[in-house]
Design a protein around this motif. Structure first.
Motif, short mmCIF file in Angstrom:
data_model
loop_
_atom_site.label_atom_id
_atom_site.label_comp_id
_atom_site.label_asym_id
_atom_site.label_seq_id
_atom_site.Cartn_x
_atom_site.Cartn_y
_atom_site.Cartn_z
N LYS A 91 -37.65 2.10 106.07
CA LYS A 91 -37.16 2.58 107.52
C LYS A 91 -37.66 4.57 107.25
N VAL A 92 -36.84 5.27 106.10
CA VAL A 92 -37.41 6.75 106.14
C VAL A 92 -38.22 6.80 106.47
N TRP A 93 -39.29 6.28 105.84
CA TRP A 93 -40.72 6.45 106.08
C TRP A 93 -41.26 6.26 107.60
N GLU A 167 -47.66 -2.46 104.74
CA GLU A 167 -48.89 -2.52 104.07
C GLU A 167 -48.23 -0.79 103.64
N GLU A 168 -48.43 -0.42 104.89
CA GLU A 168 -49.18 1.19 105.37
C GLU A 168 -48.25 2.10 104.20
N TYR A 169 -46.67 1.63 104.24
CA TYR A 169 -46.12 2.11 103.57
C TYR A 169 -46.01 2.16 102.32
N VAL A 170 -46.18 1.46 101.50
CA VAL A 170 -46.35 0.85 100.46
C VAL A 170 -47.34 1.32 99.94
N LYS A 171 -49.02 1.41 100.20
CA LYS A 171 -49.88 2.64 100.35
C LYS A 171 -50.03 4.03 99.97
N ASP A 172 -49.29 3.93 101.60
CA ASP A 172 -49.32 5.71 101.62
C ASP A 172 -48.40 6.70 100.07
N VAL A 173 -46.93 5.98 100.39
CA VAL A 173 -46.06 6.58 99.11
C VAL A 173 -46.58 6.53 97.49
N TRP A 221 -50.85 -4.62 96.97
CA TRP A 221 -51.19 -3.10 98.13
C TRP A 221 -50.68 -2.23 97.40
N ALA A 222 -49.48 -2.27 96.05
CA ALA A 222 -49.44 -0.86 95.14
C ALA A 222 -50.73 -0.89 94.82
N ARG A 223 -50.79 -1.79 94.33
CA ARG A 223 -52.62 -1.54 92.40
C ARG A 223 -53.47 -1.44 93.44
N SER A 224 -54.23 -1.72 95.00
CA SER A 224 -54.87 -1.47 95.81
C SER A 224 -54.72 0.25 95.59
N VAL A 225 -53.90 0.97 95.23
CA VAL A 225 -54.78 2.86 95.22
C VAL A 225 -54.39 3.62 94.22
N ASN A 226 -55.02 2.30 92.78
CA ASN A 226 -54.95 3.02 91.55
C ASN A 226 -54.20 3.70 90.93
N PRO A 227 -52.85 3.01 91.40
CA PRO A 227 -51.93 4.05 90.55
C PRO A 227 -51.31 4.20 88.92
N SER A 228 -51.00 5.43 87.77
CA SER A 228 -51.91 5.95 86.99
C SER A 228 -50.52 5.18 86.44
#
Length: 379
Positions: A91-93, A167-173, A221-228
């Motif tokens: 919600k803050v996002w 999904e947008e929240y997870v990917k953006d952050v 969602w989180a893995r799709s943005v390739n976090p290190s």
């Protein structure tokens, strides 16, 4: 020749694009253990400043308090803590994505000053399922976590049309900090199947079914943005002695986690038993919640075992404050009119004085942190 060159250019472009946006795979045992070998023994606390009742009050612009955070993280550094587990909130996002990420960046700057790398928690199924932005309610006297908020709340969890926003929240952050070395790890969902003992009438009756369906999508969602950094979600109850004995959502947690995390608020013997069960997966182990004194989970009993087995350890509660977690879980049903003689959670009073000098001494010994000048008391 020109046509061949154009086709070659298009082919190379598509290849690069596919590589750029391809979702990384779940870490193998070898990848996970290589990452873990490059870490110190990870020891710290679940953290929220003393003057915040929940994640919203910690992160909203009006109540974000970097001065208090800086002071309290100084106490963590003096203990030898090198990591903290910290809860975010969608919600803050939603209210201000850029401002929220900017405050996370401020927090990370403070963490770096104190040699701390946090693990961020994206979602949480514990306590009140009706979060609202704005001024948060005051704590109920003597009641454990009387204002902690679930994330996502019940309304969004039951409305699948809102899932693209999640999904947008997870990917953006996650993408914003995907290569940020100041971030240790991502805990995608805390205790996803927690029904909170039916304390809240708004809790969806089909919550476990909803979360079981949504949880693997959150991992994707989180893995799709390739976090290190590694992704995880901790199992917290039941029989883990055999993979087939796990509940469906627990299998999702284990099978999608780059590193294995778990909670344990029980005796040292139970902690050790569960560590041995989870060692069968061959991946690093992170105990992301422990230490409930009244439940026989203590620093003296658990922390030496965590170090023995090289298990990362995050106790619940750092500074006693608006969360009221010095009171036990049964404070929702039992009246406590004064501070309990035995604190349930937390290490410090708001003025920096330890609840127990013996505990602080033990933590410093185990982290090889020499005793330093005590924080000055604040009246």
């Amino acid at each position: 020749m020109k046509r061949i060159s154009i086709y070659l250019f298009i082919g190379l472009y598509l290849l690069l694009a596919n590589n750029l946006y391809a979702q990384r795979t779940i870490w193998t045992k070898e990848q996970a253990n290589t990452w873990y070998k490059n870490q110190p023994w990870l020891v710290g606390s679940n953290y929220i400043p003393y003057n915040a009742i929940n994640q919203l009050e910690m992160w909203q612009a009006e109540t974000f308090d970097p001065q208090t955070i800086d002071k309290e993280l100084g106490w963590a550094e003096q203990l030898g803590f090198n990591t903290l587990r910290v809860y975010l909130h969608d919600k803050v996002w939603q209210q201000d994505p850029d401002g929220f990420k900017g405050r996370i960046d401020q927090f990370l700057t403070i963490c770096t000053k104190h040699n701390i790398r946090p693990m961020f928690v994206l979602f949480d199924s514990c306590w009140d399922p009706m979060p609202k932005l704005g001024k948060q309610r005051e704590p109920r006297p003597g009641v454990h976590n009387s204002g902690w908020m679930q994330n996502p709340g019940a309304e969004i969890l039951q409305d699948k049309s809102k899932y693209p926003m999640l999904e947008e929240y997870v990917k953006d952050v996650v993408e914003h900090f995907a290569t940020d070395k100041r971030v240790l790890a991502w805990d995608v969902w805390n205790e996803p199947d927690n029904m909170n003992d039916a304390r809240f009438k708004e809790e969806p009756a089909n919550k476990i079914d909803l979360v079981t369906a949504l949880l693997p999508r959150v991992f994707e969602w989180a893995r799709s943005v390739n976090p290190s950094q590694p992704l995880t979600s901790g199992i917290w109850k039941g029989d883990w002695s055999n993979h087939e004995k796990l509940q469906p959502f627990e299998k999702i947690q284990i099978e999608n986690s780059d590193v294995i995390s778990f909670h344990n608020y029980d005796s040292p013997q139970d902690f050790e038993k569960r560590v041995k069960w989870l060692q069968a997966y061959g991946k690093p182990l992170l105990c992301t919640e422990y230490m409930a004194r009244g439940n026989n989970s203590t620093f003296q009993g658990t922390l030496p075992l965590a170090k023995k087995y090289n298990v990362a350890a995050y106790n619940w509660g750092f500074v006693a404050g608006k969360t009221n977690t010095i009171y036990p879980w049964d404070s929702w049903k039992k009246v406590y009119n004064s501070e309990p003689q035995v604190w349930f959670h937390d290490i410090f009073r708001p003025n920096g004085k330890p609840y127990s000098e013996n505990e602080v001494r033990l933590i410093r010994q185990l982290t090889a942190r020499k005793k330093q000048k005590e924080p000055a008391a604040v009246n």
